[in-house]
Design a protein around this motif. Sequence first.
Motif, PDB file in Angstrom:
ATOM      1  N   VAL A 186     -11.165 -10.840  -7.153  1.00  0.00           N
ATOM      2  CA  VAL A 186      -9.802 -11.022  -7.652  1.00  0.00           C
ATOM      3  C   VAL A 186      -9.828 -12.058  -8.761  1.00  0.00           C
ATOM      4  N   ALA A 187      -9.214 -11.709  -9.875  1.00  0.00           N
ATOM      5  CA  ALA A 187      -9.073 -12.646 -10.984  1.00  0.00           C
ATOM      6  C   ALA A 187      -7.650 -12.564 -11.497  1.00  0.00           C
ATOM      7  N   ALA A 188      -7.083 -13.698 -11.856  1.00  0.00           N
ATOM      8  CA  ALA A 188      -5.682 -13.751 -12.243  1.00  0.00           C
ATOM      9  C   ALA A 188      -5.367 -12.868 -13.441  1.00  0.00           C
ATOM     10  N   ASP A 189      -6.358 -12.647 -14.326  1.00  0.00           N
ATOM     11  CA  ASP A 189      -6.108 -11.865 -15.537  1.00  0.00           C
ATOM     12  C   ASP A 189      -6.663 -10.443 -15.456  1.00  0.00           C
ATOM     13  N   GLN A 190      -7.076 -10.023 -14.277  1.00  0.00           N
ATOM     14  CA  GLN A 190      -7.632  -8.689 -14.104  1.00  0.00           C
ATOM     15  C   GLN A 190      -6.744  -7.858 -13.174  1.00  0.00           C
ATOM     16  N   PRO A 191      -6.278  -6.667 -13.629  1.00  0.00           N
ATOM     17  CA  PRO A 191      -5.424  -5.842 -12.768  1.00  0.00           C
ATOM     18  C   PRO A 191      -6.134  -5.460 -11.467  1.00  0.00           C
ATOM     19  N   LEU A 192      -5.371  -5.362 -10.415  1.00  0.00           N
ATOM     20  CA  LEU A 192      -5.914  -4.922  -9.132  1.00  0.00           C
ATOM     21  C   LEU A 192      -6.217  -3.424  -9.187  1.00  0.00           C
ATOM     22  N   PRO A 193      -7.272  -2.979  -8.536  1.00  0.00           N
ATOM     23  CA  PRO A 193      -7.534  -1.535  -8.479  1.00  0.00           C
ATOM     24  C   PRO A 193      -6.691  -0.880  -7.395  1.00  0.00           C
ATOM     25  N   ASN A 194      -6.251   0.346  -7.659  1.00  0.00           N
ATOM     26  CA  ASN A 194      -5.513   1.093  -6.645  1.00  0.00           C
ATOM     27  C   ASN A 194      -6.440   1.502  -5.508  1.00  0.00           C
ATOM     28  N   ALA A 195      -5.890   1.613  -4.322  1.00  0.00           N
ATOM     29  CA  ALA A 195      -6.650   2.129  -3.187  1.00  0.00           C
ATOM     30  C   ALA A 195      -6.993   3.590  -3.431  1.00  0.00           C
ATOM     31  N   GLU A 196      -8.167   3.990  -2.993  1.00  0.00           N
ATOM     32  CA  GLU A 196      -8.588   5.379  -3.173  1.00  0.00           C
ATOM     33  C   GLU A 196      -7.630   6.317  -2.432  1.00  0.00           C
ATOM     34  N   GLY A 197      -7.185   7.349  -3.124  1.00  0.00           N
ATOM     35  CA  GLY A 197      -6.299   8.330  -2.501  1.00  0.00           C
ATOM     36  C   GLY A 197      -4.875   7.861  -2.341  1.00  0.00           C
ATOM     37  N   CYS A 198      -4.472   6.791  -3.038  1.00  0.00           N
ATOM     38  CA  CYS A 198      -3.112   6.278  -2.896  1.00  0.00           C
ATOM     39  C   CYS A 198      -2.089   7.278  -3.449  1.00  0.00           C
ATOM     40  N   VAL A 199      -0.849   7.126  -3.011  1.00  0.00           N
ATOM     41  CA  VAL A 199       0.225   8.020  -3.434  1.00  0.00           C
ATOM     42  C   VAL A 199       1.431   7.178  -3.855  1.00  0.00           C
ATOM     43  N   PRO A 200       2.352   7.731  -4.652  1.00  0.00           N
ATOM     44  CA  PRO A 200       3.540   6.966  -5.037  1.00  0.00           C
ATOM     45  C   PRO A 200       4.323   6.510  -3.814  1.00  0.00           C
ATOM     46  N   VAL A 201       4.852   5.305  -3.899  1.00  0.00           N
ATOM     47  CA  VAL A 201       5.521   4.721  -2.741  1.00  0.00           C
ATOM     48  C   VAL A 201       6.726   5.542  -2.308  1.00  0.00           C
ATOM     49  N   ASP A 202       7.412   6.184  -3.275  1.00  0.00           N
ATOM     50  CA  ASP A 202       8.616   6.931  -2.912  1.00  0.00           C
ATOM     51  C   ASP A 202       8.319   8.250  -2.216  1.00  0.00           C
ATOM     52  N   THR A 203       7.028   8.582  -2.037  1.00  0.00           N
ATOM     53  CA  THR A 203       6.670   9.793  -1.298  1.00  0.00           C
ATOM     54  C   THR A 203       6.289   9.488   0.154  1.00  0.00           C
ATOM     55  N   ILE A 204       6.336   8.216   0.538  1.00  0.00           N
ATOM     56  CA  ILE A 204       5.901   7.802   1.875  1.00  0.00           C
ATOM     57  C   ILE A 204       7.110   7.496   2.747  1.00  0.00           C
TER      58      ILE A 204
END
Length: 221
Positions: free
Chosen positions: A183-201
């Motif tokens: 984790v670095a403050a200036d580096q975007p976090l990677p999405n979890a593998e197989g993630c889906v849009p929150v509004d579909t959950i």
Amino acid sequence: MTTPGYDQARVERRRREHERQAVVFGVLIAFLAVCGIFALAVYSGAISSPFNRPFTTVGASAQKTYPVPCLPAVEGQPDGALPVAYTQVDVRLLNASAEPGLAGAHETVLAERGFSIMEKGNVPDPLQESEIRFGAKGIVQAYTLAAQFPTMRLVLDDRTGSAIDLLIGEDFDPPLDIEDVDVAADQPLPNAEGCVPVDTIEPEPRIKPASDDADTVRPAK
């Protein structure tokens, strides 16, 4: 002096004994041959062993697979959501195992890194694996905390705030060493593998701590 009839009866009796012995030994040899073929097939990977299953903890509730929400778009962060500052991640630690002291042990490590530990408590039903539970407003916070561990189950629930819960299960993984946290403050976090849009959950119901008063968290084990 023996009679021919007596000799003939003895010969017949021995013949039947020999036949029975041949049948018994034949069955044993066939059984051993089948066992040998089965063992060879398991060893070579042609079939899976019926005994090859993991040990489970008695009393730990079965955990289903949950869909994981993708990181949201954040204004001013066009390359992806950046991690939240640890001091801005409010965490409630809940012991979901029969082993005492886990909430306190996790508090020591996470608080040293700057995470804000709100409360400690227990949940009524044990879990096999640890998991982080969070609402739609706490997705980035949950990803930031999950990065502290080698593996972590992420579960979206129906809470409305950004505070998150860490449920420590029977087979918990301790936090990574700080130098191993990617984790670095200036580096975007990677999405979890197989993630889906929150509004579909469909969010899960929020787990309440084990307490006589549902709004009160009792001291952690």
